[in-house]
Design a protein around this motif. Structure first.
Motif, PDB file in Angstrom:
ATOM      1  N   GLY A  39       0.840  -1.197   0.000  1.00 28.03           N
ATOM      2  CA  GLY A  39       0.000   0.000   0.000  1.00 28.03           C
ATOM      3  C   GLY A  39       0.874   1.245   0.000  1.00 28.03           C
ATOM      4  N   GLY A  40       0.288   2.344   0.497  1.00 26.01           N
ATOM      5  CA  GLY A  40       1.040   3.598   0.531  1.00 26.01           C
ATOM      6  C   GLY A  40       1.122   4.223  -0.862  1.00 26.01           C
ATOM      7  N   HIS A  41       1.952   5.248  -0.985  1.00 26.67           N
ATOM      8  CA  HIS A  41       2.057   6.009  -2.236  1.00 26.67           C
ATOM      9  C   HIS A  41       3.184   5.527  -3.140  1.00 26.67           C
ATOM     10  CE1 HIS A  41       0.082   8.830   0.677  1.00 26.67           C
ATOM     11  NE2 HIS A  41      -0.731   8.935  -0.361  1.00 26.67           N
ATOM     12  N   THR A  42       4.255   5.033  -2.583  1.00 23.82           N
ATOM     13  CA  THR A  42       5.453   4.743  -3.399  1.00 23.82           C
ATOM     14  C   THR A  42       5.189   3.829  -4.592  1.00 23.82           C
ATOM     15  OG1 THR A  42       6.855   5.076  -1.452  1.00 23.82           O
ATOM     16  CG2 THR A  42       7.836   3.908  -3.336  1.00 23.82           C
ATOM     17  N   PRO A  43       4.422   2.742  -4.425  1.00 27.06           N
ATOM     18  CA  PRO A  43       4.265   1.817  -5.554  1.00 27.06           C
ATOM     19  C   PRO A  43       3.290   2.282  -6.625  1.00 27.06           C
ATOM     20  CG  PRO A  43       3.032   0.995  -3.673  1.00 27.06           C
ATOM     21  CD  PRO A  43       3.720   2.240  -3.215  1.00 27.06           C
ATOM     22  N   GLN A  44       2.607   3.408  -6.400  1.00 28.32           N
ATOM     23  CA  GLN A  44       1.532   3.803  -7.327  1.00 28.32           C
ATOM     24  C   GLN A  44       2.025   3.967  -8.755  1.00 28.32           C
ATOM     25  OE1 GLN A  44      -1.165   6.756  -5.820  1.00 28.32           O
ATOM     26  NE2 GLN A  44      -2.030   7.180  -7.816  1.00 28.32           N
ATOM     27  N   ARG A  45       3.173   4.634  -8.917  1.00 27.88           N
ATOM     28  CA  ARG A  45       3.703   4.864 -10.274  1.00 27.88           C
ATOM     29  C   ARG A  45       4.056   3.529 -10.936  1.00 27.88           C
ATOM     30  NH1 ARG A  45       3.218   6.615 -14.942  1.00 27.88           N
ATOM     31  NH2 ARG A  45       5.108   7.208 -16.120  1.00 27.88           N
ATOM     32  N   MET A  46       4.608   2.615 -10.142  1.00 27.46           N
ATOM     33  CA  MET A  46       4.919   1.282 -10.697  1.00 27.46           C
ATOM     34  C   MET A  46       3.645   0.613 -11.202  1.00 27.46           C
ATOM     35  SD  MET A  46       5.980  -2.029  -8.468  1.00 27.46           S
ATOM     36  CE  MET A  46       5.945  -3.629  -9.258  1.00 27.46           C
ATOM     37  N   TYR A  47       2.573   0.712 -10.424  1.00 28.77           N
ATOM     38  CA  TYR A  47       1.302   0.111 -10.847  1.00 28.77           C
ATOM     39  C   TYR A  47       0.817   0.754 -12.146  1.00 28.77           C
ATOM     40  CZ  TYR A  47       1.079  -1.612  -5.959  1.00 28.77           C
ATOM     41  OH  TYR A  47       1.335  -2.215  -4.743  1.00 28.77           O
ATOM     42  N   GLU A  48       0.956   2.084 -12.230  1.00 32.06           N
ATOM     43  CA  GLU A  48       0.498   2.785 -13.443  1.00 32.06           C
ATOM     44  C   GLU A  48       1.283   2.318 -14.676  1.00 32.06           C
ATOM     45  OE1 GLU A  48      -0.667   6.966 -11.086  1.00 32.06           O
ATOM     46  OE2 GLU A  48       1.156   6.836 -12.317  1.00 32.06           O
ATOM     47  N   LEU A  49       2.582   2.089 -14.493  1.00 33.00           N
ATOM     48  CA  LEU A  49       3.406   1.628 -15.624  1.00 33.00           C
ATOM     49  C   LEU A  49       2.988   0.240 -16.092  1.00 33.00           C
ATOM     50  CD1 LEU A  49       6.880   2.876 -14.355  1.00 33.00           C
ATOM     51  CD2 LEU A  49       5.630   3.752 -16.360  1.00 33.00           C
ATOM     52  N   LEU A  50       2.578  -0.591 -15.144  1.00 38.03           N
ATOM     53  CA  LEU A  50       2.154  -1.958 -15.494  1.00 38.03           C
ATOM     54  C   LEU A  50       0.799  -1.953 -16.203  1.00 38.03           C
ATOM     55  CD1 LEU A  50       3.237  -3.737 -12.202  1.00 38.03           C
ATOM     56  CD2 LEU A  50       4.076  -4.322 -14.507  1.00 38.03           C
ATOM     57  N   ALA A  51       0.090  -0.853 -16.062  1.00 41.05           N
ATOM     58  CA  ALA A  51      -1.259  -0.764 -16.662  1.00 41.05           C
ATOM     59  C   ALA A  51      -1.227  -0.209 -18.081  1.00 41.05           C
ATOM     60  CB  ALA A  51      -2.153   0.120 -15.795  1.00 41.05           C
ATOM     61  N   GLN A  52      -0.031   0.102 -18.576  1.00 42.32           N
ATOM     62  CA  GLN A  52       0.058   0.689 -19.928  1.00 42.32           C
ATOM     63  C   GLN A  52       1.114  -0.056 -20.753  1.00 42.32           C
ATOM     64  OE1 GLN A  52       2.620   4.673 -19.413  1.00 42.32           O
ATOM     65  NE2 GLN A  52       1.064   4.519 -17.841  1.00 42.32           N
ATOM     66  N   SER A  53       0.965   0.006 -22.078  1.00 39.79           N
ATOM     67  CA  SER A  53       1.983  -0.601 -22.950  1.00 39.79           C
ATOM     68  C   SER A  53       3.306   0.105 -22.740  1.00 39.79           C
ATOM     69  CB  SER A  53       1.541  -0.462 -24.425  1.00 39.79           C
ATOM     70  OG  SER A  53       0.384  -1.225 -24.620  1.00 39.79           O
ATOM     71  N   PRO A  54       4.429  -0.613 -22.909  1.00 35.85           N
ATOM     72  CA  PRO A  54       4.534  -2.002 -23.349  1.00 35.85           C
ATOM     73  C   PRO A  54       4.412  -3.040 -22.230  1.00 35.85           C
ATOM     74  CG  PRO A  54       6.723  -1.097 -23.110  1.00 35.85           C
ATOM     75  CD  PRO A  54       5.761   0.024 -22.779  1.00 35.85           C
ATOM     76  N   LEU A  55       4.546  -2.620 -20.975  1.00 39.67           N
ATOM     77  CA  LEU A  55       4.628  -3.630 -19.900  1.00 39.67           C
ATOM     78  C   LEU A  55       3.313  -4.392 -19.757  1.00 39.67           C
ATOM     79  CD1 LEU A  55       6.722  -1.766 -17.183  1.00 39.67           C
ATOM     80  CD2 LEU A  55       7.498  -3.404 -18.905  1.00 39.67           C
ATOM     81  N   ARG A  56       2.202  -3.662 -19.932  1.00 38.55           N
ATOM     82  CA  ARG A  56       0.883  -4.302 -19.773  1.00 38.55           C
ATOM     83  C   ARG A  56       0.772  -5.542 -20.660  1.00 38.55           C
ATOM     84  NH1 ARG A  56      -4.199  -4.372 -22.087  1.00 38.55           N
ATOM     85  NH2 ARG A  56      -5.999  -3.869 -20.736  1.00 38.55           N
ATOM     86  N   ASP A  57       1.330  -5.419 -21.877  1.00 44.85           N
ATOM     87  CA  ASP A  57       1.188  -6.497 -22.865  1.00 44.85           C
ATOM     88  C   ASP A  57       2.150  -7.654 -22.617  1.00 44.85           C
ATOM     89  OD1 ASP A  57       1.156  -3.683 -25.048  1.00 44.85           O
ATOM     90  OD2 ASP A  57      -0.551  -4.618 -24.009  1.00 44.85           O
ATOM     91  N   ARG A  58       3.087  -7.460 -21.661  1.00 38.12           N
ATOM     92  CA  ARG A  58       4.078  -8.519 -21.433  1.00 38.12           C
ATOM     93  C   ARG A  58       3.732  -9.365 -20.213  1.00 38.12           C
ATOM     94  NH1 ARG A  58       9.387  -7.652 -20.871  1.00 38.12           N
ATOM     95  NH2 ARG A  58       9.650  -9.641 -21.934  1.00 38.12           N
ATOM     96  N   VAL A  59       2.703  -8.965 -19.493  1.00 43.03           N
ATOM     97  CA  VAL A  59       2.317  -9.707 -18.283  1.00 43.03           C
ATOM     98  C   VAL A  59       1.220 -10.721 -18.627  1.00 43.03           C
ATOM     99  CG1 VAL A  59       1.312  -9.547 -15.974  1.00 43.03           C
ATOM    100  CG2 VAL A  59       2.890  -7.759 -16.765  1.00 43.03           C
ATOM    101  N   PRO A  60       1.414 -11.981 -18.230  1.00 44.26           N
ATOM    102  CA  PRO A  60       0.378 -13.010 -18.490  1.00 44.26           C
ATOM    103  C   PRO A  60      -0.770 -12.884 -17.496  1.00 44.26           C
ATOM    104  CG  PRO A  60       2.238 -13.972 -17.327  1.00 44.26           C
ATOM    105  CD  PRO A  60       2.607 -12.537 -17.587  1.00 44.26           C
ATOM    106  N   TRP A  61      -1.587 -11.829 -17.657  1.00 48.59           N
ATOM    107  CA  TRP A  61      -2.601 -11.484 -16.641  1.00 48.59           C
ATOM    108  C   TRP A  61      -3.541 -12.646 -16.327  1.00 48.59           C
ATOM    109  CZ3 TRP A  61      -1.431  -7.480 -13.898  1.00 48.59           C
ATOM    110  CH2 TRP A  61      -0.692  -6.436 -14.473  1.00 48.59           C
ATOM    111  N   ALA A  62      -3.808 -13.503 -17.302  1.00 49.72           N
ATOM    112  CA  ALA A  62      -4.751 -14.609 -17.060  1.00 49.72           C
ATOM    113  C   ALA A  62      -4.243 -15.576 -15.996  1.00 49.72           C
ATOM    114  CB  ALA A  62      -4.997 -15.367 -18.360  1.00 49.72           C
ATOM    115  N   GLN A  63      -2.937 -15.541 -15.734  1.00 50.97           N
ATOM    116  CA  GLN A  63      -2.369 -16.437 -14.719  1.00 50.97           C
ATOM    117  C   GLN A  63      -1.865 -15.687 -13.478  1.00 50.97           C
ATOM    118  OE1 GLN A  63      -1.253 -16.835 -18.139  1.00 50.97           O
ATOM    119  NE2 GLN A  63      -2.831 -18.415 -18.329  1.00 50.97           N
ATOM    120  N   VAL A  64      -2.247 -14.426 -13.354  1.00 47.71           N
ATOM    121  CA  VAL A  64      -1.791 -13.616 -12.220  1.00 47.71           C
ATOM    122  C   VAL A  64      -2.804 -13.650 -11.081  1.00 47.71           C
ATOM    123  CG1 VAL A  64      -1.212 -11.263 -11.464  1.00 47.71           C
ATOM    124  CG2 VAL A  64      -0.426 -12.089 -13.695  1.00 47.71           C
ATOM    125  N   HIS A  65      -2.316 -13.813  -9.881  1.00 47.70           N
ATOM    126  CA  HIS A  65      -3.145 -13.754  -8.665  1.00 47.70           C
ATOM    127  C   HIS A  65      -2.586 -12.655  -7.766  1.00 47.70           C
ATOM    128  CE1 HIS A  65      -5.543 -17.559  -9.021  1.00 47.70           C
ATOM    129  NE2 HIS A  65      -4.615 -17.778  -9.919  1.00 47.70           N
TER     130      HIS A  65
END
Ligand code: 6PG
Length: 242
Positions: A39-65
């Motif tokens: 939680g907290g504020h520090t990881p927010q930018r990391m989360y935002e980067l994972l939500a956009q290309s190119p990283l978003r497209d490299r994560v196998p979301w169907a197998q993520v928990h």
């Protein structure tokens, strides 16, 4: 291992890259990726980067928990909720199956919420060792991590995986994963940024072992790796150059 980045933006890109790498390796090896969000504020930018290309497209979301390392006992639409922040910054924007997002549910009491979450975790791991593939953690200025606060009784918890905590200075109940569970992870990554964290980071990494006052020192994976991703400001008081 400790890595120092120029600023939070660079740290966030590196952390997001570790998420992608760990996810792809875990899915290839075990068919799923289990990650614990901080939680907290520090990881927010990391989360935002994972939500956009190119990283978003490299994560196998169907197998993520997705799980949480801790949660404040507030409704999930409350701005203080760690779940709320992660859904806004990441989870609402990626194709992760809803049933694979496991928030710490707000219950009638913090104790009930902790008990229920432990059932969620034991159900997920079944007969397997409870080894998350990646646990993300932050560091508070008082040395807390997750909701493991100085002098709290949860610091000595050896049996339960999840516990409730009352944080007097915030007049707030929280729920947190306990050190024994966190320490079973394959990889634990702390994300620490900003000048305000420099004094505590130096104490945690270079000071005497004092876990009741610096709970972050309790995080020492038994089998896995421990990464510290810090920015130059947070690392500015450290004697050792990382
Ligand atoms: C929480 C977090 C907590 C956080 C640290 C650092 O729910 O507050 O889990 O452990 O990681 O307090 O917070 P910042 O990233 O906002 O400095």
């Amino acid at each position: 291992m400790t890595w120092v980045y120029a600023d939070l933006e660079a740290l966030s890109h590196a952390a997001a890259g570790i998420w992608v790498q760990q996810a792809r390796q875990a899915v290839h090896a075990r068919g799923r990726f289990s990650v614990v969000l901080s939680g907290g504020h520090t990881p927010q930018r990391m989360y935002e980067l994972l939500a956009q290309s190119p990283l978003r497209d490299r994560v196998p979301w169907a197998q993520v928990h997705v799980f949480w390392g801790d949660e404040r006992c507030v409704p999930s639409d409350d701005s203080r909720s760690n779940e709320h922040m992660a859904r806004q910054a990441l989870l609402n924007l990626v194709p992760i199956p809803p049933g694979q997002v496991h928030p710490i549910q707000y219950a009638r009491s913090a104790q009930e919420a902790a008990e229920q979450y432990e059932v969620v975790l034991r159900t997920f791991f079944k007969d397997l060792e409870p080894r998350f593939d990646l646990v993300l953690l932050g560091l508070g200025e008082n040395g807390h991590t997750a909701s493991l606060f100085p002098e709290a009784s949860v610091l000595d918890e050896q049996e339960h995986w999840v516990a409730e905590v009352y944080v007097a200075e915030q007049d707030l109940y929280r729920v947190t994963l306990t050190p024994p569970l966190i320490n079973q992870a394959m990889l634990v990554a702390f994300l620490v940024a900003g000048t305000a964290k420099a004094p505590v980071l130096r104490k945690v990494l270079e000071g005497p072992f004092d876990p009741h006052h610096l709970p972050a020192q309790l995080i020492r994976p038994t089998h896995g790796d421990l990464y510290w991703l810090i920015d130059q400001e947070a690392g500015s008081l450290m004697r050792q150059r990382a």
